[in-house]
Enzyme design. Structure first.
Site, PDB file in Angstrom:
ATOM      1  N   ARG A 143      11.639  -2.155   9.487  1.00  0.00           N
ATOM      2  CA  ARG A 143      10.704  -1.063  10.519  1.00  0.00           C
ATOM      3  C   ARG A 143      10.775  -2.362  12.151  1.00  0.00           C
ATOM      4  O   ARG A 143      11.140  -3.473  11.299  1.00  0.00           O
ATOM      5  CB  ARG A 143       9.538  -0.996  10.500  1.00  0.00           C
ATOM      6  CG  ARG A 143       9.266   0.362   9.617  1.00  0.00           C
ATOM      7  CD  ARG A 143       7.780   0.135   8.666  1.00  0.00           C
ATOM      8  NE  ARG A 143       7.076  -0.367   9.117  1.00  0.00           N
ATOM      9  CZ  ARG A 143       5.130  -0.513   8.669  1.00  0.00           C
ATOM     10  NH1 ARG A 143       5.496   0.426   7.622  1.00  0.00           N
ATOM     11  NH2 ARG A 143       4.105  -0.692   9.678  1.00  0.00           N
TER      12      ARG A 143
ATOM     13  N   ARG B 135      -8.949   1.020  10.119  1.00  0.00           N
ATOM     14  CA  ARG B 135      -8.273  -0.093  10.048  1.00  0.00           C
ATOM     15  C   ARG B 135      -9.632  -0.594  11.127  1.00  0.00           C
ATOM     16  O   ARG B 135      -9.477  -2.277  10.862  1.00  0.00           O
ATOM     17  CB  ARG B 135      -7.774   0.023  11.320  1.00  0.00           C
ATOM     18  CG  ARG B 135      -5.930   0.200  10.652  1.00  0.00           C
ATOM     19  CD  ARG B 135      -5.014  -0.590  11.752  1.00  0.00           C
ATOM     20  NE  ARG B 135      -3.854  -0.546  10.823  1.00  0.00           N
ATOM     21  CZ  ARG B 135      -2.674  -0.560  10.548  1.00  0.00           C
ATOM     22  NH1 ARG B 135      -2.700   0.836  10.322  1.00  0.00           N
ATOM     23  NH2 ARG B 135      -1.400  -1.045   9.849  1.00  0.00           N
TER      24      ARG B 135
ATOM     25  N   ARG C  12      11.513  -5.307   3.568  1.00  0.00           N
ATOM     26  CA  ARG C  12      11.173  -3.729   3.079  1.00  0.00           C
ATOM     27  C   ARG C  12      11.709  -3.262   3.760  1.00  0.00           C
ATOM     28  O   ARG C  12      12.509  -3.748   5.265  1.00  0.00           O
ATOM     29  CB  ARG C  12       9.627  -4.029   4.017  1.00  0.00           C
ATOM     30  CG  ARG C  12       9.670  -2.717   3.682  1.00  0.00           C
ATOM     31  CD  ARG C  12       7.986  -2.111   4.237  1.00  0.00           C
ATOM     32  NE  ARG C  12       7.537  -2.446   4.970  1.00  0.00           N
ATOM     33  CZ  ARG C  12       6.020  -2.516   5.673  1.00  0.00           C
ATOM     34  NH1 ARG C  12       5.022  -1.947   4.557  1.00  0.00           N
ATOM     35  NH2 ARG C  12       5.224  -2.876   6.248  1.00  0.00           N
TER      36      ARG C  12
ATOM     37  N   ARG D 120       0.305  -8.337  13.993  1.00  0.00           N
ATOM     38  CA  ARG D 120       0.022  -7.771  12.709  1.00  0.00           C
ATOM     39  C   ARG D 120      -0.924  -8.084  11.669  1.00  0.00           C
ATOM     40  O   ARG D 120      -1.889  -8.096  11.527  1.00  0.00           O
ATOM     41  CB  ARG D 120       0.839  -7.082  12.028  1.00  0.00           C
ATOM     42  CG  ARG D 120       1.865  -6.014  12.850  1.00  0.00           C
ATOM     43  CD  ARG D 120       2.419  -5.711  12.302  1.00  0.00           C
ATOM     44  NE  ARG D 120       2.773  -4.485  11.147  1.00  0.00           N
ATOM     45  CZ  ARG D 120       3.105  -4.692   9.927  1.00  0.00           C
ATOM     46  NH1 ARG D 120       4.573  -5.298  10.247  1.00  0.00           N
ATOM     47  NH2 ARG D 120       3.133  -3.726   9.336  1.00  0.00           N
TER      48      ARG D 120
ATOM     49  N   LYS E  10       1.032  -1.033  -0.021  1.00  0.00           N
ATOM     50  CA  LYS E  10       0.188   0.135   0.315  1.00  0.00           C
ATOM     51  C   LYS E  10       1.095   0.955  -0.222  1.00  0.00           C
ATOM     52  O   LYS E  10       0.713   2.503  -0.355  1.00  0.00           O
ATOM     53  CB  LYS E  10      -1.082   0.506   1.334  1.00  0.00           C
ATOM     54  CG  LYS E  10      -1.883  -0.965   1.274  1.00  0.00           C
ATOM     55  CD  LYS E  10      -3.077  -0.397   2.512  1.00  0.00           C
ATOM     56  CE  LYS E  10      -2.267  -0.367   3.440  1.00  0.00           C
ATOM     57  NZ  LYS E  10      -1.777  -2.094   4.241  1.00  0.00           N
TER      58      LYS E  10
HETATM   59  P1  AMP Z   1       1.636   0.447   9.401  1.00  0.00           P
HETATM   60  O1  AMP Z   1       2.739   2.094   9.484  1.00  0.00           O
HETATM   61  O2  AMP Z   1       0.303   1.435   8.724  1.00  0.00           O
HETATM   62  O3  AMP Z   1       1.206  -0.827   9.068  1.00  0.00           O
HETATM   63  O4  AMP Z   1       0.962   1.232  10.862  1.00  0.00           O
HETATM   64  C1  AMP Z   1       2.168   0.513  12.399  1.00  0.00           C
HETATM   65  C2  AMP Z   1       1.256   0.490  13.796  1.00  0.00           C
HETATM   66  O5  AMP Z   1       0.929   1.588  14.016  1.00  0.00           O
HETATM   67  C3  AMP Z   1       0.344  -0.576  13.674  1.00  0.00           C
HETATM   68  O6  AMP Z   1       1.020  -1.594  13.837  1.00  0.00           O
HETATM   69  C4  AMP Z   1      -0.330   0.013  15.137  1.00  0.00           C
HETATM   70  O7  AMP Z   1      -0.061   0.056  16.433  1.00  0.00           O
HETATM   71  C5  AMP Z   1      -0.815   1.768  14.351  1.00  0.00           C
HETATM   72  N1  AMP Z   1      -1.419   1.788  13.815  1.00  0.00           N
HETATM   73  C6  AMP Z   1      -1.374   2.220  12.672  1.00  0.00           C
HETATM   74  N2  AMP Z   1      -2.549   3.132  12.297  1.00  0.00           N
HETATM   75  C7  AMP Z   1      -3.732   2.255  12.531  1.00  0.00           C
HETATM   76  C8  AMP Z   1      -5.319   2.583  12.819  1.00  0.00           C
HETATM   77  N3  AMP Z   1      -6.343   3.620  12.364  1.00  0.00           N
HETATM   78  N4  AMP Z   1      -5.284   2.070  14.104  1.00  0.00           N
HETATM   79  C9  AMP Z   1      -4.976   1.195  15.161  1.00  0.00           C
HETATM   80  N5  AMP Z   1      -3.620   1.255  15.257  1.00  0.00           N
HETATM   81  C10 AMP Z   1      -2.948   1.937  13.994  1.00  0.00           C
END
Ligand code: AMP
Length: 251
Positions: free
Chosen positions: A192, A120, A159, A203, A41
């Site tokens: 990351r 989410r 990544r 996740r 994404k």
């Molecule tokens: P991402 O980069 O989108 O995978 O987000 C990394 C982490 O940020 C996730 O594993 C959550 O801990 C937190 N996070 C980001 N966006 C959300 C969301 N919309 N709802 C809940 N947690 C989030």
């Protein structure tokens, strides 16, 4: 093609002015990108952002940027959300919604937006549509990317992300020109914390439990656009554009 904005209002301070300011479009694109972690994404958001002029709004990027701020410069919502991120757990809806509300100016920006990592959960999706209604803004569609699980795990393990501008690379399929260094800004690339195997499992479970039901929600709203995420980043990008073109004239 539009110059890349620094997303200052989204990443650093909701009151900041982005540089360069996104072009004001007569037809700004406003999209949500859905799909499991590792489906690509972030890469598609960058390619689509350059093509459509819309800003890549990732809640994960906003949280990782907040990690670098001194604690007294973080909002309460950011500080709370940061406690969850390194464990790969989803932050509570109320916290994430407070964080997005702080940045709601980005949702009505005339350049448009590509939301990535938000919403989410169905609760977050309902709140997003409510926020957009209040702002007088229409969501054009929700792109739902699909990919096999084994391919997802390979993508996540390789990544690498720029610590500074958040550009995304892959050691095999999208390597930087200089090993370990960002092509855009020269900063160091790193893996990351939550792309390590123990966090990936958490996740993926969180995705299946909380985020997969979103596809049904957006299908019912007539917004869902399903796209296969198989193939190279450019192949997926062209496929996405075709899907958007079939929905609306892209000019
Ligand atoms: P991402 O980069 O989108 O995978 O987000 C990394 C982490 O940020 C996730 O594993 C959550 O801990 C937190 N996070 C980001 N966006 C959300 C969301 N919309 N709802 C809940 N947690 C989030």
């Amino acid at each position: 093609m539009s110059p890349r904005t620094d997303r200052a209002a989204w990443l650093h301070d909701p009151a900041a002015t982005c540089n360069p300011a996104p072009d004001s479009r007569t037809r700004p694109w406003r999209l949500v990108l859905l799909g499991p972690p590792g489906v690509g994404k972030g890469t598609q958001a960058e390619l689509l952002g350059e093509h459509l002029g819309a800003c890549h709004l990732s809640t994960g990027d906003a949280l990782r940027a907040a990690k670098c701020l001194p604690a007294d410069q973080r909002s309460a919502a950011l500080s709370d959300a940061l406690q969850y991120i390194s464990r790969g757990k989803l932050a509570p809806d109320s916290t994430v919604l407070a964080m997005v509300r702080e940045r709601s100016r980005c949702l009505s920006c005339q350049g448009g937006f590509l939301l990535d990592g938000f919403p989410r959960t169905v609760t977050q999706a309902e709140a997003l549509l409510g926020m957009l209604r209040d702002l007088g803004v229409t969501l054009d569609g929700v792109i739902d990317y699909h990919l096999r699980l084994d391919e997802i795990v390979t993508r996540l393990a390789g990544r690498r992300t720029c610590a500074s501008c958040k550009a995304v690379y892959h050691v095999a399929s999208r390597p930087p020109r200089v090993d370990g260094q960002c092509d855009q800004c020269g900063a160091a690339l790193s893996q990351r914390d939550d792309d390590r195997p123990e966090a990936i499992t958490v996740r993926m479970e969180a995705y299946a439990r909380s985020t997969a039901p979103l596809t049904g929600y957006f299908r019912d709203q007539g917004l869902l656009l399903t796209v296969s995420a198989d193939g190279s980043p450019d192949t997926i990008f062209q496929r996405t554009l075709q899907t958007l073109t079939s929905r609306q004239d892209l000019t």
